[in-house]
Design an enzyme around this catalytic site. Structure first.
Site, short mmCIF file in Angstrom:
data_model
loop_
_atom_site.label_atom_id
_atom_site.label_comp_id
_atom_site.label_asym_id
_atom_site.label_seq_id
_atom_site.Cartn_x
_atom_site.Cartn_y
_atom_site.Cartn_z
N LYS A 120 -44.24 -4.70 -35.97
CA LYS A 120 -44.52 -5.27 -34.64
C LYS A 120 -44.52 -4.18 -33.57
CE LYS A 120 -41.13 -8.37 -35.08
NZ LYS A 120 -40.66 -8.32 -36.49
N ARG A 178 -37.65 -16.78 -32.62
CA ARG A 178 -37.19 -16.60 -34.00
C ARG A 178 -36.88 -17.94 -34.67
NH1 ARG A 178 -36.37 -10.93 -33.94
NH2 ARG A 178 -34.93 -10.26 -35.52
N ARG A 202 -36.62 3.57 -42.76
CA ARG A 202 -36.87 3.70 -41.32
C ARG A 202 -35.78 4.51 -40.60
NH1 ARG A 202 -38.35 -1.87 -38.31
NH2 ARG A 202 -36.18 -2.43 -38.57
N ARG A 213 -31.00 2.65 -37.81
CA ARG A 213 -30.41 1.49 -37.15
C ARG A 213 -29.26 0.96 -37.98
NH1 ARG A 213 -34.96 -2.78 -35.43
NH2 ARG A 213 -33.37 -4.20 -36.18
N ARG A 246 -31.45 -10.76 -43.09
CA ARG A 246 -32.46 -10.90 -42.02
C ARG A 246 -33.74 -11.51 -42.58
NH1 ARG A 246 -32.32 -4.97 -40.28
NH2 ARG A 246 -34.09 -5.36 -38.93
P1 AMP Z 1 -35.05 -6.95 -34.38
O1 AMP Z 1 -34.97 -5.62 -33.73
O2 AMP Z 1 -36.10 -7.83 -33.77
O3 AMP Z 1 -35.17 -6.86 -35.87
O4 AMP Z 1 -33.66 -7.70 -34.06
C1 AMP Z 1 -32.42 -7.17 -34.50
C2 AMP Z 1 -31.35 -8.26 -34.45
O5 AMP Z 1 -31.21 -8.73 -33.10
C3 AMP Z 1 -31.65 -9.52 -35.27
O6 AMP Z 1 -31.28 -9.38 -36.64
C4 AMP Z 1 -30.82 -10.56 -34.54
O7 AMP Z 1 -29.44 -10.44 -34.86
C5 AMP Z 1 -30.97 -10.14 -33.08
N1 AMP Z 1 -32.15 -10.80 -32.46
C6 AMP Z 1 -33.31 -10.22 -32.04
N2 AMP Z 1 -34.16 -11.13 -31.53
C7 AMP Z 1 -33.52 -12.32 -31.63
C8 AMP Z 1 -33.87 -13.65 -31.28
N3 AMP Z 1 -35.07 -13.95 -30.74
N4 AMP Z 1 -32.96 -14.63 -31.51
C9 AMP Z 1 -31.76 -14.36 -32.04
N5 AMP Z 1 -31.37 -13.13 -32.41
C10 AMP Z 1 -32.23 -12.11 -32.20
#
Ligand code: AMP
Length: 221
Positions: A21, A98, A132, A167, A178
C-alpha cells in the site's frame, strides 16, 4: 487538467499487511503530489515513538498484531479527514478501514470514491514482511529479498549512513496474527464497497511494474 481531473480524489487502499500500500501510495503521489497520505499504522507508530497517551494505549494491541479499538482509530482518522487542506486536496487512506464498523463510520465522515483492493497471495506477503526494513531517518522501505540499498548501510533516498531497522511488529508470530485479523474482516468490507460500486482490484505482485496509464486508470484520471 480536465474538470473531472481537478476534483480531489478520495482513495482507499485495501490489502493485507505487506501488500504494498505504501508503494502504490508513492506511485500515486508522483501523479497527484498534493494528495494527503493518511496511514493509520504510521500515525500510531509516530505517537508511540513520542510516548503519547494514544501511542501507549495502542502499543499493547500493535505488539500482538491486533486491531487498536475502533473508537481510538476512528477519532484519529476523523480529525485528519476534517482538515480543510485534506478536503481541498483529497486523500489516500492506507490501513483504514480495517473492519466493517470502521467502513461505516468512514462513510459518515466522508464518502470515498475509489476503493482499491490489492490482491496478493498470503505466502508472498509473509515473505515480503519478514524481509522488510527501513531507514529510521527518512522512512524509505527496503526488502532484503528484493530491494537493498545500492551501497550497504547508506540510504538511497536521504544518504544517511545508518543502521536500518525492522518494524517491531514485523515478526513471524505477530505477522500471522495480523494476516488472520485481515482475513476475518476482509469479506464484509469488500462486499460493502462492492455494493457502493467503487471497488476495483489491483494485482499487488506487479505494483512496481504498473505503467503511468495503468495507475491513472486505477484512480480514474
Ligand atoms: P499497519 O502499519 O497498517 O500494518 O498497522 C500496524 C498496526 O497498527 C496494526 O497491526 C494494528 O495494530 C494498528 N492499526 C493500524 N490501522 C488500524 C486500524 N484502522 N484499526 C485498528 N488498528 C489499526
Amino acid at each position: 487538467m480536465t474538470e473531472k481531473n481537478s476534483i480531489p480524489k478520495k482513495i482507499i487502499l485495501f490489502g493485507p499487511p505487506g501488500s504494498g500500500k505504501g508503494t502504490l501510495t508513492e506511485l500515486i503521489k508522483k501523479i497527484l503530489p498534493e494528495i494527503f497520505h493518511i496511514s493509520t499504522g504510521d500515525i500510531l507508530r509516530e505517537n508511540l515513538s513520542r510516548n503519547t497517551p494514544l501511542g501507549l494505549n495502542a502499543k499493547v494491541y500493535m505488539d500482538k498484531g491486533e486491531l487498536v479499538p475502533d473508537e481510538i482509530v476512528i477519532n484519529m482518522v476523523k480529525e485528519r479527514l476534517e482538515r480543510e487542506d485534506v478536503k481541498d486536496n483529497g486523500y489516500i487512506l492506507d490501513g483504514f478501514p480495517r473492519n466493517i464498523e470502521q467502513a461505516r463510520a468512514l462513510t459518515e465522515i466522508t464518502r470515498a470514491d475509489i476503493f482499491i483492493h490489492m490482491v496478493i497471495d498470503k505466502d508472498i506477503v509473509i515473505k515480503r514482511i519478514l524481509g522488510r526494513y527501513s531507514c529510521p531517518h527518512c522512512g524509505k522501505i527496503y526488502n532484503k529479498y528484493s530491494l537493498n540499498p545500492k551501497y550497504e548501510g547508506i540510504c538511497d533516498d536521504c544518504g544517511s549512513e545508518i543502521e536500518f531497522k525492522q518494524r517491531s511488529d514485523d515478526k513471524e508470530e505477530t505477522i500471522l496474527n495480523r494476516m488472520d485479523v485481515f482475513e476475518q474482516n476482509a469479506k464484509p468490507i469488500l462486499e460493502y464497497y462492492s455494493t457502493m460500486g467503487i471497488l476495483r482490484k489491483s494485482d499487488a505482485t506487479r505494483t512496481l511494474e504498473l505503467t503511468r496509464e495503468e495507475i491513472e486508470g486505477l484512480i480514474d484520471l
